[in-house]
Design a protein around this motif. Structure first.
Motif, PDB file in Angstrom:
ATOM      1  N   LYS A 172       5.999   1.366  -5.075  1.00 50.39           N
ATOM      2  CA  LYS A 172       6.121   2.694  -5.676  1.00 50.39           C
ATOM      3  C   LYS A 172       5.793   3.756  -4.625  1.00 50.39           C
ATOM      4  CE  LYS A 172       1.375   2.411  -7.413  1.00 50.39           C
ATOM      5  NZ  LYS A 172       0.553   2.067  -8.575  1.00 50.39           N
TER       6      LYS A 172
ATOM      7  N   TYR B  32      -4.903   5.149   0.389  1.00 44.97           N
ATOM      8  CA  TYR B  32      -3.684   5.377  -0.397  1.00 44.97           C
ATOM      9  C   TYR B  32      -3.156   6.799  -0.184  1.00 44.97           C
ATOM     10  CZ  TYR B  32      -5.387   1.708  -3.798  1.00 44.97           C
ATOM     11  OH  TYR B  32      -5.858   0.587  -4.417  1.00 44.97           O
TER      12      TYR B  32
ATOM     13  N   TYR C 290       4.357   3.459  -0.725  1.00 49.37           N
ATOM     14  CA  TYR C 290       3.106   4.102  -0.326  1.00 49.37           C
ATOM     15  C   TYR C 290       3.308   4.939   0.944  1.00 49.37           C
ATOM     16  CZ  TYR C 290       0.547   1.029  -3.655  1.00 49.37           C
ATOM     17  OH  TYR C 290       0.077   0.373  -4.771  1.00 49.37           O
TER      18      TYR C 290
ATOM     19  N   ASN D  34      -4.089  -6.183  -9.486  1.00 51.16           N
ATOM     20  CA  ASN D  34      -3.708  -5.334  -8.355  1.00 51.16           C
ATOM     21  C   ASN D  34      -4.329  -5.937  -7.087  1.00 51.16           C
ATOM     22  OD1 ASN D  34      -6.418  -4.757  -8.685  1.00 51.16           O
ATOM     23  ND2 ASN D  34      -6.158  -2.564  -8.969  1.00 51.16           N
ATOM     24  N   SER D  35      -4.316  -5.203  -5.990  1.00 51.42           N
ATOM     25  CA  SER D  35      -4.854  -5.749  -4.731  1.00 51.42           C
ATOM     26  C   SER D  35      -6.320  -6.123  -4.854  1.00 51.42           C
ATOM     27  CB  SER D  35      -4.730  -4.722  -3.595  1.00 51.42           C
ATOM     28  OG  SER D  35      -3.393  -4.415  -3.326  1.00 51.42           O
TER      29      SER D  35
ATOM     30  N   ARG E 198       0.053  -8.293  -8.538  1.00 50.00           N
ATOM     31  CA  ARG E 198       0.745  -7.032  -8.247  1.00 50.00           C
ATOM     32  C   ARG E 198       0.050  -6.289  -7.102  1.00 50.00           C
ATOM     33  NH1 ARG E 198      -0.330  -6.458 -13.803  1.00 50.00           N
ATOM     34  NH2 ARG E 198      -1.619  -4.622 -13.386  1.00 50.00           N
ATOM     35  N   PRO E 199       0.024  -6.878  -5.918  1.00 46.42           N
ATOM     36  CA  PRO E 199      -0.643  -6.179  -4.813  1.00 46.42           C
ATOM     37  C   PRO E 199       0.170  -4.996  -4.304  1.00 46.42           C
ATOM     38  CG  PRO E 199       0.403  -8.174  -3.999  1.00 46.42           C
ATOM     39  CD  PRO E 199       0.588  -8.170  -5.506  1.00 46.42           C
ATOM     40  N   GLY E 200      -0.516  -3.912  -4.024  1.00 48.57           N
ATOM     41  CA  GLY E 200       0.095  -2.743  -3.409  1.00 48.57           C
ATOM     42  C   GLY E 200      -0.624  -2.435  -2.107  1.00 48.57           C
ATOM     43  N   ILE E 201      -1.764  -1.761  -2.227  1.00 45.29           N
ATOM     44  CA  ILE E 201      -2.437  -1.206  -1.038  1.00 45.29           C
ATOM     45  C   ILE E 201      -2.718  -2.263   0.026  1.00 45.29           C
ATOM     46  CG2 ILE E 201      -4.803  -1.442  -1.976  1.00 45.29           C
ATOM     47  CD1 ILE E 201      -3.491   1.576   0.009  1.00 45.29           C
TER      48      ILE E 201
ATOM     49  N   HIS F  23      -4.054  -3.731 -16.686  1.00 43.67           N
ATOM     50  CA  HIS F  23      -4.417  -3.175 -15.380  1.00 43.67           C
ATOM     51  C   HIS F  23      -5.918  -2.884 -15.389  1.00 43.67           C
ATOM     52  CE1 HIS F  23      -3.349  -1.357 -11.566  1.00 43.67           C
ATOM     53  NE2 HIS F  23      -3.846  -0.188 -11.912  1.00 43.67           N
TER      54      HIS F  23
HETATM   55  C1  LIG Z   1       0.004   0.823  -8.277  1.00 40.57           C
HETATM   56  C2  LIG Z   1      -0.133  -0.322  -9.171  1.00 40.57           C
HETATM   57  C3  LIG Z   1      -0.511  -1.573  -8.666  1.00 40.57           C
HETATM   58  C4  LIG Z   1      -0.921  -1.788  -7.237  1.00 40.57           C
HETATM   59  O1  LIG Z   1      -2.234  -1.310  -7.051  1.00 40.57           O
HETATM   60  P1  LIG Z   1      -2.982  -1.443  -5.651  1.00 40.57           P
HETATM   61  O2  LIG Z   1      -4.349  -0.930  -5.923  1.00 40.57           O
HETATM   62  O3  LIG Z   1      -2.247  -0.584  -4.695  1.00 40.57           O
HETATM   63  O4  LIG Z   1      -2.923  -2.868  -5.273  1.00 40.57           O
HETATM   64  C5  LIG Z   1      -0.546  -2.631  -9.545  1.00 40.57           C
HETATM   65  N1  LIG Z   1      -0.236  -2.478 -10.852  1.00 40.57           N
HETATM   66  C6  LIG Z   1       0.123  -1.290 -11.368  1.00 40.57           C
HETATM   67  C7  LIG Z   1       0.435  -1.180 -12.800  1.00 40.57           C
HETATM   68  C8  LIG Z   1       0.176  -0.173 -10.544  1.00 40.57           C
HETATM   69  O5  LIG Z   1       0.536   0.998 -11.067  1.00 40.57           O
END
Ligand SMILES: *Cc1c(COP(=O)(O)O)cnc(C)c1O
Length: 366
Positions: free
Chosen positions: A35, A349, A39, A191-192, A210-213, A159
């Motif tokens: 998203k 972030y 980042y 998440n991460s 669902r890893p992002g950061i 979440h």
């Molecule tokens: C942004 C997001 C993530 C990723 O979160 P990070 O802290 O970046 O790992 C996972 N799940 C949802 C629903 C998010 O909106």
């Protein structure tokens, strides 16, 4: 010559960080969260490094189209689902999986005409109080969805608000498990921060992480753990060169507001990076930088196009020297974006997402 500032996206670091997230949750499938234009890194620029993921998760429909345009035929998940009924047409056309977090989205689905039923992720509000059905309303939402011909498989997600901190995930896990115990479907929770800190506990890694950061090499729980402590590697480096050198006498000041005043004679370098490039103006004197790969500090207030660094202990540095604002220097030394974010009172972030349009970006395969 263009202004000497450059961001670099490191494909190998993205691949490495995705591998670390997978190691923390063996056998789970992994959404790469991309998203906010990955980042701030650029979806097209991170695609090669993250294509080993099982799917891409994002929330902007235009970004979903861009992932499909890259040739990705696997899963794409809209983390906030449809914003209006028309969005479901794009979901049908591009085979997007989408979150369902409220009754209005179920209403839209019930009216949607589609040949192929949709895969949806039903979201529970287990305590974050942002999106999702309350635990006591979750089952009725599931039942309603399950009765729709427009709906294929229903997965379950929530979440965590405190996966990175002392409060942890236990209370939210308990609410989620209690309300979903006898419901079928795959689960996605982490998440991460939850992936790295909690996924070893039974049931937490679930079916999809669902890893992002973490993919971008910033620590989700800094300063409890540094990025290096997790073995995460920076996926973005921001470099600029020294454009000018000044010699200060005792009492001379630097920049707007004269906020830094020299108490001894010193050399300073003026760097081609300012807040219009996305470097936070709020970073005070002493914010860490690397000059030719050696740790140093900023001096005075950050301007729109420039900032100053202390060269007192760096006699070899001068005009043309490379300054690393965050990321990896040419000699391999790393300055984590998390340290700069901390100096600005924020998180990695925000800094990576705020990299400005005017900064040229290159992709490095190594
Ligand atoms: C942004 C997001 C993530 C990723 O979160 P990070 O802290 O970046 O790992 C996972 N799940 C949802 C629903 C998010 O909106």
């Amino acid at each position: 010559m263009p202004r000497p500032i450059q961001a670099t996206i490191h494909t190998a670091a993205l691949r490495h960080n995705l591998g670390l997230a997978r190691q923390a949750a063996p056998d789970a499938q992994a959404w790469a969260v991309v998203k906010a234009n990955a980042y701030g890194h650029g979806i097209e620029r991170v695609f090669e490094g993250l294509r080993g993921a099982d799917g891409f998760a994002l929330l902007d429909l235009g970004e979903a189209e861009r992932v499909r345009a890259l040739g990705w035929r696997g899963p794409i998940l809209l983390l906030e689902g449809a914003f209006e009924a028309r969005d479901l047409e794009l979901c049908s056309r591009l085979h997007l999986w989408h979150t369902v977090h409220c009754d209005e989205q179920i209403d839209m689905l019930a009216l949607h005409k589609t040949h192929e039923p949709h895969r949806v992720f039903l979201k529970m509000n287990s305590g974050m109080n942002r999106l999702g059905f309350a635990p006591q309303r979750f089952r009725s939402a599931w039942t309603r969805l399950n009765a729709l011909p427009q709906v294929d498989e229903i997965s379950l997600m929530t979440h965590f608000s405190d996966a990175d901190g002392d409060k942890g995930i236990a209370a939210q896990m308990a609410r989620f498990e209690e309300a979903t115990r006898d419901l079928p479907g795959e689960r996605s929770l982490c998440n991460s921060a939850a992936t790295l800190r909690h996924a070893h506990q039974a049931g937490v890694k679930a079916d999809w992480i669902r890893p992002g950061i973490a993919l971008y090499g910033s620590s989700p729980d800094f300063p409890a753990h540094s990025a290096a402590g997790w073995d995460l590697k920076p996926a973005m480096s921001l470099h600029a060169n020294i454009m000018a050198v000044q010699h200060l006498q005792v009492g001379d000041s630097v920049g707007y507001g004269s906020s830094f005043v020299a108490d001894h004679a010193m050399r300073i370098g003026v760097v081609a990076c300012g807040y219009a490039d996305g470097y936070p103006r709020i970073c005070p004197t002493g914010t860490p930088v690397l000059v030719d790969g050696v740790r140093g500090r900023t001096l005075g207030r950050v301007s729109m196009d420039m900032l100053a660094v202390d060269l007192s202990a760096m006699p070899a540095a001068g005009v043309g020297s490379q300054v690393t604002l965050w990321g990896q220097a040419a000699n391999g030394t790393v300055l984590s974006i998390d340290e700069v974010a901390q100096a600005a009172g924020t998180v990695g972030y925000e800094l990576m997402c705020a990299l400005a349009q005017r900064v040229p970006v290159q992709v490095a395969e190594d």
